[in-house]
Motif scaffolding. Structure first.
Motif, PDB file in Angstrom:
ATOM      1  N   THR A 238       4.751 -12.345   2.563  1.00  0.00           N
ATOM      2  CA  THR A 238       6.198 -12.128   2.726  1.00  0.00           C
ATOM      3  C   THR A 238       6.613 -10.706   2.328  1.00  0.00           C
ATOM      4  O   THR A 238       7.722 -10.300   2.623  1.00  0.00           O
ATOM      5  CB  THR A 238       7.043 -13.113   1.879  1.00  0.00           C
ATOM      6  OG1 THR A 238       6.771 -12.902   0.486  1.00  0.00           O
ATOM      7  CG2 THR A 238       6.755 -14.569   2.248  1.00  0.00           C
ATOM      8  N   LEU A 239       5.730  -9.976   1.660  1.00  0.00           N
ATOM      9  CA  LEU A 239       6.073  -8.622   1.209  1.00  0.00           C
ATOM     10  C   LEU A 239       5.771  -7.554   2.258  1.00  0.00           C
ATOM     11  O   LEU A 239       6.044  -6.369   2.029  1.00  0.00           O
ATOM     12  CB  LEU A 239       5.300  -8.286  -0.082  1.00  0.00           C
ATOM     13  CG  LEU A 239       5.409  -9.292  -1.238  1.00  0.00           C
ATOM     14  CD1 LEU A 239       4.582  -8.834  -2.432  1.00  0.00           C
ATOM     15  CD2 LEU A 239       6.869  -9.467  -1.653  1.00  0.00           C
ATOM     16  N   LEU A 240       5.172  -7.968   3.394  1.00  0.00           N
ATOM     17  CA  LEU A 240       4.627  -6.963   4.326  1.00  0.00           C
ATOM     18  C   LEU A 240       5.116  -7.094   5.758  1.00  0.00           C
ATOM     19  O   LEU A 240       4.570  -6.442   6.662  1.00  0.00           O
ATOM     20  CB  LEU A 240       3.085  -7.064   4.330  1.00  0.00           C
ATOM     21  CG  LEU A 240       2.384  -6.885   2.987  1.00  0.00           C
ATOM     22  CD1 LEU A 240       0.890  -7.189   3.118  1.00  0.00           C
ATOM     23  CD2 LEU A 240       2.588  -5.469   2.448  1.00  0.00           C
ATOM     24  N   ALA A 241       6.146  -7.884   6.003  1.00  0.00           N
ATOM     25  CA  ALA A 241       6.556  -8.161   7.384  1.00  0.00           C
ATOM     26  C   ALA A 241       6.856  -6.886   8.169  1.00  0.00           C
ATOM     27  O   ALA A 241       6.658  -6.845   9.388  1.00  0.00           O
ATOM     28  CB  ALA A 241       7.779  -9.077   7.398  1.00  0.00           C
ATOM     29  N   ARG A 242       7.323  -5.864   7.481  1.00  0.00           N
ATOM     30  CA  ARG A 242       7.730  -4.635   8.182  1.00  0.00           C
ATOM     31  C   ARG A 242       6.592  -3.972   8.941  1.00  0.00           C
ATOM     32  O   ARG A 242       6.829  -3.187   9.852  1.00  0.00           O
ATOM     33  CB  ARG A 242       8.338  -3.631   7.187  1.00  0.00           C
ATOM     34  CG  ARG A 242       7.365  -3.182   6.103  1.00  0.00           C
ATOM     35  CD  ARG A 242       8.058  -2.370   5.009  1.00  0.00           C
ATOM     36  NE  ARG A 242       7.132  -1.952   3.970  1.00  0.00           N
ATOM     37  CZ  ARG A 242       6.756  -2.718   2.944  1.00  0.00           C
ATOM     38  NH1 ARG A 242       7.210  -3.960   2.842  1.00  0.00           N
ATOM     39  NH2 ARG A 242       5.918  -2.266   2.030  1.00  0.00           N
ATOM     40  N   TYR A 243       5.354  -4.251   8.574  1.00  0.00           N
ATOM     41  CA  TYR A 243       4.219  -3.597   9.231  1.00  0.00           C
ATOM     42  C   TYR A 243       3.807  -4.285  10.533  1.00  0.00           C
ATOM     43  O   TYR A 243       3.135  -3.697  11.365  1.00  0.00           O
ATOM     44  CB  TYR A 243       2.998  -3.573   8.307  1.00  0.00           C
ATOM     45  CG  TYR A 243       3.178  -2.689   7.099  1.00  0.00           C
ATOM     46  CD1 TYR A 243       3.105  -1.302   7.225  1.00  0.00           C
ATOM     47  CD2 TYR A 243       3.422  -3.221   5.850  1.00  0.00           C
ATOM     48  CE1 TYR A 243       3.279  -0.478   6.126  1.00  0.00           C
ATOM     49  CE2 TYR A 243       3.593  -2.403   4.738  1.00  0.00           C
ATOM     50  CZ  TYR A 243       3.513  -1.034   4.882  1.00  0.00           C
ATOM     51  OH  TYR A 243       3.681  -0.223   3.799  1.00  0.00           O
ATOM     52  N   GLN A 244       4.136  -5.552  10.673  1.00  0.00           N
ATOM     53  CA  GLN A 244       3.559  -6.315  11.786  1.00  0.00           C
ATOM     54  C   GLN A 244       4.236  -6.011  13.126  1.00  0.00           C
ATOM     55  O   GLN A 244       5.449  -5.827  13.189  1.00  0.00           O
ATOM     56  CB  GLN A 244       3.641  -7.813  11.479  1.00  0.00           C
ATOM     57  CG  GLN A 244       2.872  -8.641  12.494  1.00  0.00           C
ATOM     58  CD  GLN A 244       2.533 -10.014  11.969  1.00  0.00           C
ATOM     59  OE1 GLN A 244       1.861 -10.136  10.952  1.00  0.00           O
ATOM     60  NE2 GLN A 244       3.003 -11.039  12.656  1.00  0.00           N
ATOM     61  N   LYS A 245       3.436  -5.969  14.182  1.00  0.00           N
ATOM     62  CA  LYS A 245       3.938  -5.707  15.531  1.00  0.00           C
ATOM     63  C   LYS A 245       2.851  -6.164  16.500  1.00  0.00           C
ATOM     64  O   LYS A 245       1.713  -6.401  16.074  1.00  0.00           O
ATOM     65  CB  LYS A 245       4.209  -4.214  15.705  1.00  0.00           C
ATOM     66  CG  LYS A 245       2.970  -3.371  15.477  1.00  0.00           C
ATOM     67  CD  LYS A 245       3.266  -1.890  15.387  1.00  0.00           C
ATOM     68  CE  LYS A 245       1.986  -1.143  15.069  1.00  0.00           C
ATOM     69  NZ  LYS A 245       2.142   0.209  14.605  1.00  0.00           N
ATOM     70  N   PRO A 246       3.168  -6.290  17.800  1.00  0.00           N
ATOM     71  CA  PRO A 246       2.083  -6.665  18.718  1.00  0.00           C
ATOM     72  C   PRO A 246       0.952  -5.648  18.583  1.00  0.00           C
ATOM     73  O   PRO A 246       1.188  -4.444  18.625  1.00  0.00           O
ATOM     74  CB  PRO A 246       2.743  -6.562  20.098  1.00  0.00           C
ATOM     75  CG  PRO A 246       4.204  -6.718  19.839  1.00  0.00           C
ATOM     76  CD  PRO A 246       4.443  -6.070  18.495  1.00  0.00           C
ATOM     77  N   GLY A 247      -0.254  -6.130  18.367  1.00  0.00           N
ATOM     78  CA  GLY A 247      -1.378  -5.213  18.199  1.00  0.00           C
ATOM     79  C   GLY A 247      -1.777  -5.004  16.750  1.00  0.00           C
ATOM     80  O   GLY A 247      -2.858  -4.498  16.467  1.00  0.00           O
TER      81      GLY A 247
END
Ligand SMILES: *[C@@H]1O[C@H](CO)[C@@H](O)[C@H](O)[C@H]1NC(C)=O
Ligand SMILES: *[C@@H]1O[C@H](CO)[C@@H](O)[C@H](O)[C@H]1NC(C)=O
Ligand SMILES: *[C@@H]1O[C@H](CO)[C@@H](O)[C@H](O)[C@H]1NC(C)=O
Ligand SMILES: *[C@@H]1O[C@H](CO)[C@@H](O)[C@H](O)[C@H]1NC(C)=O
Ligand SMILES: *[C@@H]1O[C@H](CO)[C@@H](O)[C@H](O)[C@H]1NC(C)=O
Ligand SMILES: *[C@@H]1O[C@H](CO)[C@@H](O)[C@H](O)[C@H]1NC(C)=O
Ligand SMILES: *[C@@H]1O[C@H](CO)[C@@H](O)[C@H](O)[C@H]1NC(C)=O
Length: 540
Positions: A238-247
């Protein structure tokens, strides 16, 4: 993707255009032996697992990767420097195993280590990157998990040098190879609450590969407790959502689907949370013996669909109060999901209004939504106020919400907690409707923020007041929206986790003393300046 003035842009509206180009558009699904068998591995384990997955429907459901973890090689490299498999364990060898898997429709993944040894004490790849990449390629491997034991000196810069080198080596291979990076796991959870090194590593990891193994290992089969480990990895994610994206995907580690210390409810909770995150669904279990309920769970097509949604958004926290975690995210067709996690041991009931899932506040209470329970597939198309959830202790319910009015998709606003990821404290609007603070998360309306596409933040408690920066006092507060020059009430959210004031140049929202919230020079102190925001509150 740059938006004008770097204002907060709503990712869901952008659509899955970039997904097609990436090596791993949606999170990987498959099997890895580690948490279940650790170093007790052999050829039969993998062929029997593949056979079982092909016949029990897991392959057809999307689980198409078989990944070998540590302890497969010999302790000595060959005279020419290449890694060799242990022929007692793998009598027919890796190329044979690779083609066995491929013929049945699986990809073949392998494990190595960035340092001088693997964590299990086998040869590491340091100094042998080109040779090992060529060897893996010749065996038909297309997925590499690179662990991070025995890296000297133990410094983020050294890890960056090694992982970036691997990125270059992989880039020169004739076929692309998925690169799972374990580097951040070596810097997570600093006991002094200092996450600086972890943030630094997470900032470069997306540039080099497709996956971040970002924190603790999930409990292994022989561990005498497992639920605590599942929630720990969930909490890290929950602390890292900002990094996720397709790929690029955050990886909170394996689904431990036959762990003897997890109840079926707890296994389902892990699966539902990982699905909501669009996290990798990599099973570590003895697949041929999985029971009917567990298989049914793993093959739930409604939950797999939200996991594999082309937007690849990670659901983020709407609220958290110690008993309940509520999460939400957008799907590519404009629907939203609502995930309700009962952290208590006893069964309980929770009502979540639709505005907490990002829909407009509807004083008339007449707008209808179609709400589908993703475990059962049962839907209710007459809901107007919100979702009432009955959830067993340690259980998770996930709902897909489709607005039954025309403008549903356009009116969704990222909604939820804004919290400091070092202290996990929530941005809170004061009862005076003016001051703000960082404090214990309580799920109150004063901690649920709507992030408009123009960069304004308003809590549900004071929907007409906007979060603002005051350059004179150096503090942040809430004031009537429009009661100050617009840019003083606008913010940009950066993938570093900084919330940058549009009005006060170079200044970021910062945790001050005793729960106060100030604005200070961006970069002054990352622990005080890194925040998570509702998914879709994007960034560069
Ligand atoms: C292969 O490994 C599995 C799991 O550890 C074990 O049960 C089995 O006996 C092994 N088979 C052989 C042929 O060594
Ligand atoms: C290196 O030696 C091993 C073991 O003899 C052999 O299987 C492999 O093909 C050799 N690699 C190269 C690139 O010649
Ligand atoms: C191969 O693996 C077996 C089983 O773990 C082990 O006993 C043996 O020592 C290994 N062989 C070599 C040459 O390392
Ligand atoms: C946190 O860790 C970083 C990197 O190791 C170090 O430079 C910094 O001084 C530490 N900050 C505090 C407050 O301990
Ligand atoms: C509600 O959703 C279900 C699927 O979950 C679908 O079968 C049904 O047609 C939908 N109802 C309406 C009114 O759109
Ligand atoms: C931002 O958008 C909200 C909602 O549409 C609106 O109420 C507000 O006035 C806008 N603020 C600015 C500064 O444009
Ligand atoms: C923070 O609170 C403590 C204890 O109440 C107090 O002693 C201290 O002066 C406060 N610090 C600031 C900067 O307000």
């Amino acid at each position: 993707m740059k938006t004008s003035q770097g204002l907060l842009a709503f990712a869901a509206a952008a659509g899955p255009s970039m997904a097609a180009k990436s090596l791993l558009a949606t999170p990987p699904m498959g099997f890895n032996n580690w948490a279940r068998f650790m170093c007790d591995l052999n050829q039969t384990l993998f062929t029997q697992t593949a056979d079982a997955m092909a016949s029990n429907g897991l392959l057809a459901a999307g689980y198409d990767r078989i990944n070998i973890d540590d302890c497969w090689p010999l302790h000595k490299r060959a005279a020419n420097g290449s890694l060799q498999w242990n022929t007692t364990l793998f009598p027919q060898g890796m190329p044979w195993l690779g083609s066995y898997l491929k013929q049945r429709g699986f990809h073949f993944g392998i494990y190595s280590d960035a340092g001088t040894y693997t964590c299990g004490g086998y040869p590491g790849s340091l100094g042998y990157e080109e040779i090992d990449a060529a060897t893996f390629e010749s065996w038909g491997v297309d997925y590499l998990k690179l662990d991070g034991c025995y890296v000297n000196p133990f410094k983020t810069e050294k890890y960056k040098q090694i992982y970036s080198h691997w990125h270059d080596v992989i880039g020169r291979m004739s076929k692309p190879m998925i690169f799972s990076e374990s580097a951040p796991a070596y810097f997570s959870g600093n006991e002094h609450g200092n996450n600086t090194d972890w943030y630094d590593v997470m900032d470069w990891v997306p540039g080099y590969g497709e996956l971040a193994r970002h924190s603790d290992d999930i409990p292994v089969f022989r561990d005498t407790t497992a639920w605590g480990g599942v929630t720990t990895n969930y909490d890290f994610n929950t602390l890292l959502a900002r990094y996720q994206k397709p790929g690029f995907f955050n990886d909170p580690d394996f689904l431990i689907a036959d762990h003897p210390k997890l109840t079926l409810t707890e296994k389902k909770a892990q699966f539902a949370l990982w699905a909501s995150f669009s996290a990798p669904l990599i099973i570590s279990a003895w697949v041929p013996a999985l029971d009917k309920e567990t298989l049914e769970m793993l093959k739930n097509e409604r939950l797999i669909a939200i996991n594999q949604d082309p937007l690849a958004l990670q659901a983020t926290l709407v609220s958290q109060d110690g008993k309940w975690d509520v999460l939400s995210k957008s799907l590519s067709n404009g629907d939203r999901i609502l995930t309700v996690f009962n952290r208590q041991t006893q069964n309980d009931k929770l009502f979540v209004p639709f505005e907490r899932a990002g829909y407009p506040i509807d004083p008339s209470g007449t707008q209808k939504y179609n709400v589908t329970d993703l475990w059962t597939g049962k839907s209710d198309d007459s809901a107007t106020k919100g979702v009432t959830s009955n959830v067993p202790g340690h259980g998770v319910q996930v709902y897909r919400i489709s607005p039954l009015y025309n403008t549903g998709r356009d009116t969704v606003v990222p909604t939820g907690m804004v919290f400091n990821t070092a202290t996990r404290q929530c941005l809170t609007a004061g009862t005076d409707g003016a001051t703000i603070s960082l404090g214990k998360c309580t799920a109150a309306d004063s901690q649920v923020w709507r992030v408009d596409s123009n960069g304004t933040l308003r809590s549900l408690a004071f929907p007409k007041s906007c979060l603002g920066a005051d350059s004179k006092s150096g503090i942040a507060s809430i004031r009537v929206c429009g009661g100050a020059p617009a840019r003083w009430q606008q913010w940009q959210y950066q993938s570093t986790g900084n919330i940058l004031s549009s009005g006060v140049g170079g200044s970021c929202l910062t945790a001050g003393d005793n729960g106060s919230v100030v604005i200070a020079k961006c970069g002054a102190d990352r622990n005080k300046q890194v925040f998570e925001m509702p998914s879709g509150s994007l960034r560069e």
